[in-house]
Design an enzyme around this catalytic site. Structure first.
Site, PDB file in Angstrom:
ATOM      1  N   TYR A 244       0.809  -1.216   0.000  1.00  0.00           N
ATOM      2  CA  TYR A 244       0.000   0.000   0.000  1.00  0.00           C
ATOM      3  C   TYR A 244       0.845   1.270   0.000  1.00  0.00           C
ATOM      4  CZ  TYR A 244      -3.308  -3.589   1.614  1.00  0.00           C
ATOM      5  OH  TYR A 244      -4.050  -4.742   1.752  1.00  0.00           O
ATOM      6  N   HIS A 245       1.856   1.273  -0.875  1.00  0.00           N
ATOM      7  CA  HIS A 245       2.736   2.436  -0.988  1.00  0.00           C
ATOM      8  C   HIS A 245       2.808   2.969  -2.419  1.00  0.00           C
ATOM      9  CE1 HIS A 245       5.048   0.578   2.662  1.00  0.00           C
ATOM     10  NE2 HIS A 245       3.938   1.191   3.046  1.00  0.00           N
ATOM     11  N   PRO A 246       1.677   3.216  -3.081  1.00  0.00           N
ATOM     12  CA  PRO A 246       1.737   3.777  -4.429  1.00  0.00           C
ATOM     13  C   PRO A 246       2.369   5.166  -4.386  1.00  0.00           C
ATOM     14  CG  PRO A 246      -0.485   3.949  -3.571  1.00  0.00           C
ATOM     15  CD  PRO A 246       0.286   3.119  -2.585  1.00  0.00           C
TER      16      PRO A 246
END
Length: 565
Positions: free
Chosen positions: A472-474
């Protein structure tokens, strides 16, 4: 004719990790009027404020945009979730609260990629400005900033935390006293953005103290449609509120802080982006900017799980009675297991020789469970969340229509690059070696997953494709860069090239992704951008040194393993 109440100096889109910081810092000048627009609403939820409940708001439509990728061609066409915060505080209100600045080399790489003066020495003063580290200020850490950072509970409350660190040292890796300070590389205690047992989001740290100022106007429950231009100058935004089209005008600047998914899609709906993407969506081309939505990067991770031979794991705390007791203690005292994210030990290592800085991150959890909090099996267990953090693969984001309601097409192209595939092979083997050290032998039961039969390159490749998940690190989808870089959307002052009075400030502006969780560097970027806007940059730090392994060119780690594996 403009209505007076809709006219401000700055209009900021997004009250998330960056937007809250900008709103607070810009309104320090009482003569500056700021409007802060947010798609979500209040963060006054027990599930948001209680650290241990972190998986709940992430799985609620009320607080999460609910994005997902297209079928990923190199992950057996699986679609991966891409949660983003839709609430005051943005993703800092639904994330895991892990506080990682990234390595100094990661920040220096931004300048090397064309983002002038975005280097570690220029950014360190802003890392210090933003935080109040529980250990107090020093050459690397801040002691008086808005964002409280702690080291969780006493690791001795669960023997698995210290055993994991001991296993890393036994395997030949260094131990680090402060991975956010002098030495990132190694095994040590994890840090988290929690204050007195409460999630310390940017809403709590920055926005709420600033809301008492008469020059800050918060406009929640708004969906920004597109930018408003006067020729090549951004003068405001059009947004939807309660089914009505509204406008907010900016006399000085419009600032997009809508995140790595939101900011590029707003630009594209406004006619700034790759011409082919805009034409396909029926949007007139205002500026053909081919880099908008490109360069998309993310971290992947897997859960490496073992059964635990001793009755010490968090799996024993998943029953209704245990959860009720944990919740009661937290509500009464803000202490106990409710006051932590449970990732209280961690590691950063290099997966191969020739790397100056770590490219692999470990979150250790003294329980074996899924991210939604459900047990993976009956009995005791433990796991590490692990993955390579410096991917070579690049993805893209593209709107599919003019409507702000329609979700964009997102493809990360995970594992497209052969080096990413090799990094995963290395990670699986290195992790098995670390967890196989003598320091874990008193606890180590059977390997749940990947499973002892996953050994060959082909078996590892297949298992990773079927089990890997986004961390969850776009990021990096509206990158800064040099004027000569056609794919750089922004200059080094975060200004959109070809447009006046328009900036982007959030994790989308990173040229390359940092090693570790992204909330801390995002907040740092917003702190520094606020001073760029004010014209009051802090001087670079020319004293603080950073630990780099002496043998990084020849060896994957600094010592030979001591224990058995």
């Amino acid at each position: 004719m403009r209505q007076l109440e809709s006219e401000f100096d700055y209009v900021i889109v997004g009250a998330g990790s960056a937007g809250c910081v900008l709103a607070a810092r810009l309104t320090e000048d009482p003569n500056v009027r700021v409007a802060l627009l947010e798609a979500g609403g209040s963060d006054k939820s027990l599930f948001i404020q209680m650290p241990t409940a972190l998986s709940i708001p992430m799985n609620m439509d009320k607080y999460n945009w609910g994005f997902e990728s297209e079928p990923e061609p190199h992950l057996d066409n699986r679609r991966l979730d891409c949660p983003r915060g839709k609430v005051l505080g943005g993703s800092s209100s639904i994330n895991g609260m892990v506080f990682v600045r990234g390595h100094a080399c990661d920040i220096d790489a931004w300048e090397a990629a064309g983002a002038t003066n975005w280097n570690y020495r220029s950014c360190l003063p802003y890392y210090k400005k933003m935080e109040s580290w529980i250990g107090g200020a020093d050459d690397y850490r801040g002691g008086n900033g808005p964002l409280a950072v702690c080291a969780g509970n006493d690791m001795r409350l669960n023997p698995l935390y210290e055993s994991f660190i001991a296993a890393g040292v036994e395997a030949g890796y260094p131990q680090t006293r402060d991975y956010n300070g002098y030495q990132q590389e190694g095994f040590g205690q994890m840090h988290m953005s929690v204050k007195n047992g409460v999630r310390w989001s940017t809403a709590n740290a920055y926005l709420k103290p600033a809301l008492s100022r008469s020059n800050l106007t918060l406009i929640p429950h708004t969906l920004v449609d597109q930018l408003i231009f006067d020729n090549q100058r951004a003068i405001g935004v059009r947004y939807l509120s309660a089914g009505r089209h509204m406008k907010a005008f900016a006399n000085a600047e419009v600032i997009l802080s809508a995140g790595s998914i939101g900011s590029p899609t707003i630009l594209q709906r406004s006619g700034i982006g790759p011409a082919a993407v805009l034409k396909n969506a029926g949007v007139p081309v205002h500026i053909d900017s081919p880099g908008v939505g490109e360069n998309l990067q993310d971290h992947l991770e897997v859960y490496f799980q073992y059964r635990c031979k001793q009755p010490v794991s968090l799996n024993r705390k998943l029953g209704l009675v245990s959860r009720a007791l944990i919740g009661t203690q937290w509500m009464l005292n803000k202490t106990g297991l409710g006051a932590t994210n449970h990732f209280e030990s961690c590691a950063f290592i290099r997966s191969r020789a020739g790397l100056q800085s770590p490219n692999v991150q470990y979150h250790f959890l003294p329980g074996a469970m899924r991210y939604d909090g459900r047990a993976a099996f009956d009995g005791d267990g433990y796991q590490v969340h692990v993955g390579p953090n410096k991917p070579f693969s690049r993805g893209r984001i593209a709107i599919t229509s003019q409507s702000p309601i329609d979700k964009p097409a997102i493809r990360f192209n995970y594992l497209e690059h052969k080096q990413d595939v090799q990094d995963w092979r290395d990670v699986i083997r290195l992790t098995r070696e670390i967890l196989g050290q003598n320091a874990m032998s008193a606890f180590r039961g059977d390997e749940i997953q990947p499973g002892v039969d996953i050994q060959s390159d082909d078996a590892i490749d297949q298992w990773v494709r079927q089990n890997v998940e986004s961390a969850y690190h776009p990021s990096c989808s509206v990158k800064m860069g040099a004027d000569t870089d056609a794919m750089a959307v922004l200059n080094s002052d975060c200004q959109v090239k070809g447009v006046d009075a328009l900036r982007v400030v959030d994790s989308s502006i990173f040229p390359t992704i940092t090693n570790g969780n992204l909330n801390a560097p995002t907040i740092m970027v917003a702190e520094r951008a606020a001073d760029i806007i004010k014209g009051k940059l802090l001087p670079a730090d020319n004293m603080a040194k950073v630990w780099i392994a002496d043998n990084w060119e020849q060896a994957q780690r600094n010592l030979e393993p001591l224990g058995e594996s």
